[in-house]
Design an enzyme around this catalytic site. Sequence first.
Site, mmCIF file in Angstrom:
data_model
loop_
_atom_site.group_PDB
_atom_site.id
_atom_site.type_symbol
_atom_site.label_atom_id
_atom_site.label_comp_id
_atom_site.label_asym_id
_atom_site.label_seq_id
_atom_site.Cartn_x
_atom_site.Cartn_y
_atom_site.Cartn_z
ATOM 1 N N TRP A 20 0.818 -1.219 0.000
ATOM 2 C CA TRP A 20 0.000 0.000 0.000
ATOM 3 C C TRP A 20 0.855 1.275 0.000
ATOM 4 O O TRP A 20 0.327 2.374 0.009
ATOM 5 C CB TRP A 20 -0.956 -0.005 1.192
ATOM 6 C CG TRP A 20 -0.298 -0.377 2.484
ATOM 7 C CD1 TRP A 20 0.328 0.466 3.335
ATOM 8 C CD2 TRP A 20 -0.206 -1.681 3.050
ATOM 9 N NE1 TRP A 20 0.820 -0.225 4.408
ATOM 10 C CE2 TRP A 20 0.506 -1.554 4.269
ATOM 11 C CE3 TRP A 20 -0.646 -2.962 2.656
ATOM 12 C CZ2 TRP A 20 0.788 -2.643 5.100
ATOM 13 C CZ3 TRP A 20 -0.364 -4.033 3.490
ATOM 14 C CH2 TRP A 20 0.339 -3.871 4.687
ATOM 15 N N ARG A 21 2.181 1.092 0.025
ATOM 16 C CA ARG A 21 3.044 2.279 -0.050
ATOM 17 C C ARG A 21 3.369 2.648 -1.485
ATOM 18 O O ARG A 21 4.104 3.597 -1.735
ATOM 19 C CB ARG A 21 4.340 2.034 0.737
ATOM 20 C CG ARG A 21 4.105 2.073 2.230
ATOM 21 C CD ARG A 21 5.387 1.941 3.020
ATOM 22 N NE ARG A 21 5.118 2.110 4.439
ATOM 23 C CZ ARG A 21 5.903 1.651 5.414
ATOM 24 N NH1 ARG A 21 7.012 0.985 5.108
ATOM 25 N NH2 ARG A 21 5.591 1.849 6.667
ATOM 26 N N GLU A 33 -5.594 0.673 5.646
ATOM 27 C CA GLU A 33 -5.653 1.294 6.971
ATOM 28 C C GLU A 33 -6.694 0.662 7.874
ATOM 29 O O GLU A 33 -6.465 0.476 9.063
ATOM 30 C CB GLU A 33 -5.912 2.803 6.847
ATOM 31 C CG GLU A 33 -4.745 3.588 6.274
ATOM 32 C CD GLU A 33 -3.469 3.430 7.097
ATOM 33 O OE1 GLU A 33 -3.544 3.132 8.296
ATOM 34 O OE2 GLU A 33 -2.382 3.603 6.512
ATOM 35 N N GLN A 38 -5.373 -1.871 14.838
ATOM 36 C CA GLN A 38 -5.173 -2.833 15.923
ATOM 37 C C GLN A 38 -4.677 -4.181 15.418
ATOM 38 O O GLN A 38 -4.972 -5.223 15.994
ATOM 39 C CB GLN A 38 -6.485 -3.034 16.707
ATOM 40 C CG GLN A 38 -6.984 -1.778 17.366
ATOM 41 C CD GLN A 38 -6.076 -1.308 18.474
ATOM 42 O OE1 GLN A 38 -6.092 -1.850 19.553
ATOM 43 N NE2 GLN A 38 -5.265 -0.304 18.194
ATOM 44 N N THR A 39 -3.972 -4.155 14.309
ATOM 45 C CA THR A 39 -3.551 -5.402 13.675
ATOM 46 C C THR A 39 -2.128 -5.259 13.162
ATOM 47 O O THR A 39 -1.774 -4.226 12.595
ATOM 48 C CB THR A 39 -4.491 -5.716 12.488
ATOM 49 O OG1 THR A 39 -5.830 -5.772 12.976
ATOM 50 C CG2 THR A 39 -4.137 -7.034 11.833
ATOM 51 N N TYR A 78 -12.254 -8.101 15.264
ATOM 52 C CA TYR A 78 -12.918 -6.783 15.220
ATOM 53 C C TYR A 78 -13.770 -6.677 13.957
ATOM 54 O O TYR A 78 -13.501 -5.866 13.071
ATOM 55 C CB TYR A 78 -11.898 -5.650 15.295
ATOM 56 C CG TYR A 78 -11.300 -5.472 16.667
ATOM 57 C CD1 TYR A 78 -12.081 -5.615 17.808
ATOM 58 C CD2 TYR A 78 -9.968 -5.150 16.835
ATOM 59 C CE1 TYR A 78 -11.543 -5.440 19.081
ATOM 60 C CE2 TYR A 78 -9.420 -4.981 18.101
ATOM 61 C CZ TYR A 78 -10.211 -5.131 19.209
ATOM 62 O OH TYR A 78 -9.675 -4.958 20.451
ATOM 63 N N TYR A 116 -7.461 8.889 13.388
ATOM 64 C CA TYR A 116 -6.245 8.276 12.842
ATOM 65 C C TYR A 116 -6.384 7.995 11.342
ATOM 66 O O TYR A 116 -5.535 8.388 10.530
ATOM 67 C CB TYR A 116 -5.878 6.968 13.580
ATOM 68 C CG TYR A 116 -4.888 6.198 12.754
ATOM 69 C CD1 TYR A 116 -3.559 6.584 12.734
ATOM 70 C CD2 TYR A 116 -5.297 5.171 11.898
ATOM 71 C CE1 TYR A 116 -2.647 5.957 11.905
ATOM 72 C CE2 TYR A 116 -4.400 4.538 11.074
ATOM 73 C CZ TYR A 116 -3.081 4.930 11.080
ATOM 74 O OH TYR A 116 -2.194 4.328 10.240
ATOM 75 N N ASP A 134 -1.144 7.040 16.185
ATOM 76 C CA ASP A 134 -1.472 5.643 16.477
ATOM 77 C C ASP A 134 -0.581 5.178 17.630
ATOM 78 O O ASP A 134 0.155 5.970 18.212
ATOM 79 C CB ASP A 134 -1.265 4.777 15.228
ATOM 80 C CG ASP A 134 0.204 4.597 14.908
ATOM 81 O OD1 ASP A 134 1.014 5.392 15.386
ATOM 82 O OD2 ASP A 134 0.540 3.647 14.182
ATOM 83 N N CYS A 188 11.726 1.854 17.631
ATOM 84 C CA CYS A 188 11.288 2.279 18.969
ATOM 85 C C CYS A 188 10.150 1.372 19.418
ATOM 86 O O CYS A 188 9.030 1.810 19.670
ATOM 87 C CB CYS A 188 10.863 3.747 18.948
ATOM 88 S SG CYS A 188 10.735 4.498 20.588
ATOM 89 N N CYS A 195 17.697 1.158 20.963
ATOM 90 C CA CYS A 195 18.300 2.472 21.252
ATOM 91 C C CYS A 195 19.749 2.548 20.744
ATOM 92 O O CYS A 195 20.225 3.629 20.390
ATOM 93 C CB CYS A 195 18.250 2.762 22.745
ATOM 94 S SG CYS A 195 16.569 2.848 23.407
#
Length: 356
Positions: A20-21, A33, A38-39, A78, A116, A134, A188, A195
């Site tokens: 999708w990019r 999206e 939540q996936t 969901y 979002y 998000d 992150c 880090c």
Amino acid sequence: MNFANELVQWYQENKRDLPWRHTTDPYVIWLSEIILQQTRVEQGMPYFNRFLAHYPTVTDFANATEDDILKLWQGLGYYSRGRNMLKTAQLVQAQFNGKFPSAYEDLIKLKGIGDYTASAISSFAANEAHAVLDGNVFRVLARYFGINEPINSTKGIKQFKLLANDVLNRNQPSIHNQAMMEFGAMLCKPKNPACGTCPVRIGCEAFKTNATTYLPVKLKTVKVKERFFNYFLTFKNGEVLMNKRTGSDIWNGLYDLPLIESDDLLTISEILELEKTKIYFGSKVTVKEVYGLQKHVLTHQRLIIRFIWLENEPHFMEADWFYTNVENLKKLALPKIIFLFLTNFFKFENNSLFSI
DNA sequence: GTCCCGTCCT
DNA sequence: AGGACGGGAC
């Protein structure tokens, strides 16, 4: 170079190549999206490919039935996402002439699209300057700026929203948004963030104070409710008795078996003595086989499930009960645990789940 | 247990 | 504002 620009540079060097990019088509971005809400990307990827193959345009999507959508959605969870997508596709077909909107103000009014997703689609498809917020972005901002405010409090959401839009690179909101999320997902991370190779660790409050473990702060943990599902398996002329789930409970719109829920774990004889059991199947019940107990864990519920195979036919049929043959059964959208049980019981060679 | 490219309902 | 909504991975 500032924080956001560093992340954009990191993104351009380290981003994953996700399907999708490669597009700015708001319909395709919408598809990705909603599926990714939540996936995890790895879990959503095959579903994205299936949906796009089945419904190349929003018009194709709008012409599907809810059963079609839920069957393709089976296993992703969901399920309201799928039901809302159909409503939105039909509305886009009717009111936007089949042209999927890319403006935040249009998107935010659609079913299943919140802040979002409206920010994501409008920035990715039209480069509108709306910062996405998000789980990843919350984490990156909380750590880098050392913010203790809970990310799920009203005050916290407001604060993070302001901050996210403050650091947003308005010259390239699309890349900026994707960079923030990708950085949160790949480097992150919630646990054991990298880090050591982080390009912005020098300016990161959490790194400086050794607080990555404690940020972001989140209020309360969900309490898990325990429920006992006693399912009945019965046949008539080789067809199995099924139930369509309606209402506001879990798995709305999906199919399972006739069910009696109990407050506690009951023995088989106790289940057969229940008033409800007698109404459904009479007082003389013959048990052929029992399967379970099986545990099935959802975010808010822990289900203890048993399947009881009866020789009896029902005396009374609920409105949502119906008989179906095994071939048709394969076409129904089933909750994961029901799908696993029936697949095993009937020894499906079921690949319909992933056939395109 | 926590988290995932959140949203809806009450 | 709080709770509900799936399933998988770590």
